[in-house]
Design a protein around this motif. Structure first.
Motif, PDB file in Angstrom:
ATOM      1  N   UNK A 197       0.838  -1.208   0.000  1.00 48.53           N
ATOM      2  CA  UNK A 197       0.000   0.000   0.000  1.00 48.53           C
ATOM      3  C   UNK A 197       0.876   1.262   0.000  1.00 48.53           C
ATOM      4  N   UNK A 226       1.021   4.468  -2.689  1.00 43.28           N
ATOM      5  CA  UNK A 226       0.902   5.877  -2.295  1.00 43.28           C
ATOM      6  C   UNK A 226       2.137   6.663  -2.735  1.00 43.28           C
ATOM      7  N   UNK A 272      -8.728   6.124  -2.025  1.00 41.49           N
ATOM      8  CA  UNK A 272      -9.848   5.964  -1.095  1.00 41.49           C
ATOM      9  C   UNK A 272      -9.429   6.178   0.346  1.00 41.49           C
ATOM     10  N   UNK A 273      -8.223   6.695   0.529  1.00 39.20           N
ATOM     11  CA  UNK A 273      -7.733   6.964   1.888  1.00 39.20           C
ATOM     12  C   UNK A 273      -8.396   8.230   2.428  1.00 39.20           C
ATOM     13  N   UNK A 274      -8.602   8.239   3.737  1.00 31.75           N
ATOM     14  CA  UNK A 274      -9.189   9.421   4.369  1.00 31.75           C
ATOM     15  C   UNK A 274      -8.228  10.601   4.208  1.00 31.75           C
ATOM     16  N   UNK A 305      -5.983  11.685   7.040  1.00 30.48           N
ATOM     17  CA  UNK A 305      -4.853  10.811   7.428  1.00 30.48           C
ATOM     18  C   UNK A 305      -3.729  10.802   6.408  1.00 30.48           C
ATOM     19  N   UNK A 344       0.376   9.824   6.751  1.00 33.04           N
ATOM     20  CA  UNK A 344       0.797   8.586   6.085  1.00 33.04           C
ATOM     21  C   UNK A 344       1.953   8.872   5.115  1.00 33.04           C
ATOM     22  N   UNK A 397      -5.351  -6.692   4.712  1.00 26.64           N
ATOM     23  CA  UNK A 397      -4.198  -5.952   5.244  1.00 26.64           C
ATOM     24  C   UNK A 397      -3.984  -4.663   4.446  1.00 26.64           C
ATOM     25  N   UNK A 398      -4.025  -4.806   3.121  1.00 29.66           N
ATOM     26  CA  UNK A 398      -3.807  -3.635   2.267  1.00 29.66           C
ATOM     27  C   UNK A 398      -4.898  -2.586   2.483  1.00 29.66           C
ATOM     28  N   UNK A 408      -6.684  -2.131   5.197  1.00 27.96           N
ATOM     29  CA  UNK A 408      -6.527  -1.448   6.489  1.00 27.96           C
ATOM     30  C   UNK A 408      -5.366  -0.446   6.439  1.00 27.96           C
ATOM     31  N   UNK A 409      -4.328  -0.799   5.667  1.00 26.55           N
ATOM     32  CA  UNK A 409      -3.192   0.119   5.527  1.00 26.55           C
ATOM     33  C   UNK A 409      -3.595   1.381   4.743  1.00 26.55           C
ATOM     34  N   UNK A 410      -4.435   1.180   3.734  1.00 22.65           N
ATOM     35  CA  UNK A 410      -4.825   2.319   2.898  1.00 22.65           C
ATOM     36  C   UNK A 410      -5.876   3.199   3.573  1.00 22.65           C
ATOM     37  N   UNK A 411      -6.865   2.555   4.135  1.00 28.18           N
ATOM     38  CA  UNK A 411      -8.026   3.291   4.635  1.00 28.18           C
ATOM     39  C   UNK A 411      -7.819   3.843   6.053  1.00 28.18           C
ATOM     40  N   UNK A 412      -7.268   3.013   6.938  1.00 29.26           N
ATOM     41  CA  UNK A 412      -7.197   3.436   8.343  1.00 29.26           C
ATOM     42  C   UNK A 412      -6.164   4.545   8.579  1.00 29.26           C
TER      43      UNK A 412
END
Lengths: 169, 198
Positions: A120, A124, A142-144, A147, A151, B191-192, B194-198
């Protein structure tokens, strides 16, 4: 209709082929596999072009297809995932050693270090390296958006650290 | 060393691909893809149609000679085909994925698709098998009714043993591997995500 599609496709590829290729290189360390992924992305763009309704910017749409195809490519071909090889395996063959050593540059090191990041993070950072804004990256992945800054800073630090370690080695 | 330098070097890297050549192969790949899709749909539709007509013909020709188990076996066979068509159609619908969505949405869709594939193996295959067994047992019971009791039971036992062993072999050899692969991909994707979204 078909001609219009072809025209649009040609224009999109002409504008974005560099970015698409670099995303492939960031995602896959092996150049030949990156070429396969590049071809697959072009195919997916061609397949999806008739469904493009202009809800997102063309650039965002292209990047989304590229990134999602990369995710899918890796899943379908788990063996393609780059596992960090011990250094002695990565040494080129003797006849190309000198040439390779000369060519060894910051870019080679960068490709290698990116490949050491989590999947991931690789996605990015490939967008960050393309100079995409936080908003664009959030829309593509689609990431917030709240955050994404934290990141990206964390990934940059990790990448620079890997580069330093590699330079010292 | 700073990030801006890396970025500059990254953006200036040579692009060593012949896009024009790729574009010409793309046309062939697209035609092959469409042809494959077309033949798959056509062939499965023809196969299903022939099976339905065949079973219908068997029913219409012989239903007066046999009792209710025969009729029930035919009904179970049609139910079996209906289950197959529904599962096939849903699997086909999952293939029409939208790559133009955000990666988070795309991964969620992939997870849904993988869970469906898992369900096919763990649940629908057994439903299919149970229906197939029921249809064959009822059918055999009726068509062998002129035979001795030993013959009828032997026929039932043979068909049961055959279906049971084939499905067990399938489940614990072939599908076990498939399930492991699906579970690995699900874990990776979760896993991916959760890494991207969280």
């Amino acid at each position: 209709m078909f001609d219009q599609q072809e025209l649009l496709f040609n224009e999109l590829v002409k504008t974005h082929h560099g970015s698409i290729y670099r995303i492939c290189r960031a995602y896959l360390y092996d150049v030949s596999l990156a070429d396969d992924l590049y071809q697959e992305i072009l195919f997916q763009i061609w397949k999806s072009i008739q469904n493009f309704k202009g809800e997102a910017k063309v650039g965002t749409w292209i990047y989304r297809i590229a990134v999602n195809t990369a995710i899918n490519f890796n899943l379908k071909n788990k063996r393609y995932q780059h596992i960090s090889l011990p250094n002695f395996i990565q040494i080129p063959q003797e006849d190309t050693l000198l040439e390779k050593q000369e060519q060894e540059s910051e870019l080679d090191q960068l490709c290698y270090c990116i490949s050491q990041l989590e999947t991931s993070d690789r996605l990015i950072i490939s967008l960050v390296l393309e100079d995409k804004s936080y908003k664009d990256i959030a829309e593509i992945t689609g990431t917030n958006i709240n955050n994404i800054g934290v990141k990206i800073s964390r990934i940059k630090v990790r990448l620079l650290k890997l580069m330093e370690t590699k330079s010292r080695a | 060393m700073n990030f801006e330098d890396l970025q500059k070097s990254w953006q200036n890297q040579p692009i060593n691909v012949n896009t024009d050549l790729l574009k010409s192969t793309l046309q062939t790949k697209w035609q092959q893809y469409q042809r494959k899709l077309f033949f798959r749909i056509i062939l499965s539709s023809i196969g299903l149609f022939i099976a339905m007509v065949g079973i219908g013909w068997v029913y219409l020709s012989f239903h007066q000679e046999f009792g209710w188990p025969f009729t029930l076996s035919i009904a179970v066979m049609y139910t079996l085909m209906l289950v197959y068509v529904c599962a096939y159609w849903k699997s086909y619908a999952f293939k029409k994925e939208n790559l133009g969505t955000s990666s988070g949405t795309y991964i969620s869709y992939q997870l849904k698709k993988l869970n469906w594939q898992r369900k096919i193996i763990t649940l629908y295959n057994w439903v299919y098998l149970a229906l197939l067994w029921l249809a064959l047992v009822l059918y055999l019971w009726e068509v062998t009714r002129s035979g001795t009791l030993i013959f009828r039971w032997t026929a039932l036992l043979v068909i049961t043993a055959y279906l049971f062993s084939v499905s067990l072999w399938n489940r614990f050899k072939k599908q076990k591997k498939q399930l492991i692969e699906i579970d690995e991909i699900i874990t990776d994707l979760q896993h991916m995500k959760s890494q991207l979204i969280d």
